[in-house]
Design a protein around this motif. Structure first.
Motif, mmCIF file in Angstrom:
data_model
loop_
_atom_site.group_PDB
_atom_site.id
_atom_site.type_symbol
_atom_site.label_atom_id
_atom_site.label_comp_id
_atom_site.label_asym_id
_atom_site.label_seq_id
_atom_site.Cartn_x
_atom_site.Cartn_y
_atom_site.Cartn_z
ATOM 1 N N ALA A 147 0.161 4.327 -1.457
ATOM 2 C CA ALA A 147 -1.099 3.681 -1.219
ATOM 3 C C ALA A 147 -1.954 4.669 -0.313
ATOM 4 O O ALA A 147 -3.106 4.666 -0.050
ATOM 5 C CB ALA A 147 -0.756 2.319 -0.451
ATOM 6 N N VAL A 148 -1.107 5.248 0.749
ATOM 7 C CA VAL A 148 -2.013 6.239 1.663
ATOM 8 C C VAL A 148 -2.321 7.316 0.845
ATOM 9 O O VAL A 148 -3.773 8.073 1.345
ATOM 10 C CB VAL A 148 -0.976 6.542 2.967
ATOM 11 C CG1 VAL A 148 -1.626 7.901 3.584
ATOM 12 C CG2 VAL A 148 -0.515 5.433 3.941
ATOM 13 N N THR A 149 -1.863 7.851 0.044
ATOM 14 C CA THR A 149 -2.214 9.061 -0.778
ATOM 15 C C THR A 149 -3.554 8.693 -1.639
ATOM 16 O O THR A 149 -4.298 9.263 -1.804
ATOM 17 C CB THR A 149 -1.305 9.570 -1.833
ATOM 18 O OG1 THR A 149 0.025 9.885 -0.939
ATOM 19 C CG2 THR A 149 -1.412 10.631 -2.472
ATOM 20 N N VAL A 150 -3.387 7.510 -2.331
ATOM 21 C CA VAL A 150 -4.458 6.996 -3.077
ATOM 22 C C VAL A 150 -5.919 6.869 -1.976
ATOM 23 O O VAL A 150 -7.105 7.237 -2.341
ATOM 24 C CB VAL A 150 -4.395 5.888 -3.839
ATOM 25 C CG1 VAL A 150 -5.538 5.138 -4.510
ATOM 26 C CG2 VAL A 150 -3.168 5.856 -4.779
ATOM 27 N N LEU A 151 -5.668 6.221 -0.882
ATOM 28 C CA LEU A 151 -6.652 6.212 0.067
ATOM 29 C C LEU A 151 -7.102 7.455 0.409
ATOM 30 O O LEU A 151 -8.503 7.522 0.695
ATOM 31 C CB LEU A 151 -6.274 5.316 1.133
ATOM 32 C CG LEU A 151 -5.842 3.756 0.748
ATOM 33 C CD1 LEU A 151 -5.243 3.169 2.278
ATOM 34 C CD2 LEU A 151 -7.137 2.836 0.498
ATOM 35 N N ALA A 152 -6.394 8.325 0.618
ATOM 36 C CA ALA A 152 -6.695 9.481 1.249
ATOM 37 C C ALA A 152 -7.712 10.358 0.125
ATOM 38 O O ALA A 152 -8.779 11.053 0.456
ATOM 39 C CB ALA A 152 -5.540 10.460 1.623
#
Length: 360
Positions: A289-294
């Motif tokens: 999720a953090v990667t997608v948001l980034a």
């Protein structure tokens, strides 16, 4: 004698199909890939570059660590709103000890980490033994930490002297290994450690039971209060480590910087519960999720979006994450209820078949 229901009986719920499970578990990673390809086509000269990838790995390391820290209390059904305040206090305290008190940086980092664990214990005790709602308890301790941050800094910034900070300390954030920022390896190691703990060890499984049904956890002998304190302690320790990374990154103590990381942390943790293991908070899902948001924020930024699009993006994503997390949890409970021929659990109490039992 009543005949058993046939497999075609309409009263029996249908199981989720393998295709539906794949979409539910890996839809978020697929969205990340789609976003990366889309922004690469729209920004072919700036987005799909090595500099962009390294910037993502470096700049998102601290939000990722905080999101993983937020995931642990969520597993037990609690929320730690003191994350941002704890991050701010940890990063100014380590700089205060190094710059103004003359401590060696390893000792300063260890003391700050121990302080973060102590704050986690305080949060856990307030929630479980004080019977205070986790929102209220952690918001109160967070406000206290913000006050301590202001007292330590006097409302100003902590600026190193002409010689600056020790190079070994700043290398915690600035160094590279195999061309990849070292903080990215730290995030990956933390995510794997949490994944193994939560998914493979009895401690992690017990934490999930505490979060899903505290009453049942007590009936089977799990010390729910102690395990919740463990979760908050681990969260506080990880937050303090993120504060050390933030100090090594910024190299200036800013008493108000930690609050900017609170919303991204919860967005990553809640959105992560819809991926990999849908319906339950999990470390790898949080990392995805953090990667997608980034990827989304980087692409939006390179397209020239205004500054207000960042809080709009996080706020909208938080609402979406909460909705999806609730939907995934309901699907998970429905799927568990749909499993046929599930044996009834043994009596929780050994007294003449009494299944009510009493809280240990």
């Amino acid at each position: 004698m009543t005949a058993p229901p046939s497999p075609a009986s309409p009263s029996r719920p249908r199981r989720r199909t393998p295709a539906g499970h794949l979409v539910s578990a890996y839809g978020l990673p697929a969205l990340g890939v789609v976003l990366f390809v889309l922004f690469s086509l729209m920004l072919p000269h700036t987005f799909p570059t090595r500099d962009t990838v390294q910037s993502l790995l470096s700049n998102q390391s601290i939000p990722a660590v905080l999101a993983l820290a937020a995931t642990i209390p969520i597993v037990t059904g609690a929320f730690d709103l003191s994350l941002g305040y704890g991050l701010g206090l940890a990063h100014v305290m380590v700089l205060q000890l190094i710059v103004h008190e003359g401590w060696p940086w390893p000792g300063a980092c260890l003391v700050v980490a121990a302080g973060g664990a102590a704050v986690g214990v305080l949060n856990g005790v307030a929630v479980e033994f004080g019977r205070i709602d986790s929102f209220i308890a952690t918001l109160g301790t967070g406000s206290m930490m913000y006050a301590v941050t202001g007292w330590v800094t006097g409302g100003g910034r902590i600026v190193p002297g002409p010689r600056g900070l020790p190079a070994a300390f700043t290398d915690l954030y600035d160094s590279r290994f195999l061309g990849v920022p070292v903080p990215a390896f730290s995030v990956l190691a933390l995510a794997v450690a949490l994944w193994l703990t939560l998914e493979r060890l009895p401690l992690g499984r017990s934490l999930y039971v505490v979060g899903s049904n505290p009453r049942a956890a007590e009936l089977v002998g799990i010390p729910t209060r102690r395990y919740t304190v463990y979760a908050f302690t681990a969260s506080g320790l990880i937050v303090a480590c993120a504060g050390v990374l933030l100090a090594a990154q910024q190299q200036i103590g800013n008493p108000s910087v930690g609050l900017d990381y609170l919303l991204p942390a919860f967005v990553g943790a809640l959105l992560g519960s819809t991926a990999i293991r849908p319906g339950r908070p999990n470390a790898l899902g949080t990392l995805v999720a953090v990667t997608v948001l980034a990827v989304g924020l980087t692409g939006i930024g390179q397209l020239g979006a205004d500054f207000w699009t960042v809080p709009l993006f996080y706020g909208g994503t938080l609402l979406l994450a909460v909705g999806l997390a609730g939907y995934s949890a309901r699907r998970l409970r429905t799927g568990a209820a749909a499993v046929p021929d599930t044996p009834s659990p043994p009596p929780a109490s050994g007294r003449d078949g009494d299944t009510t039992g009493s809280t240990p």
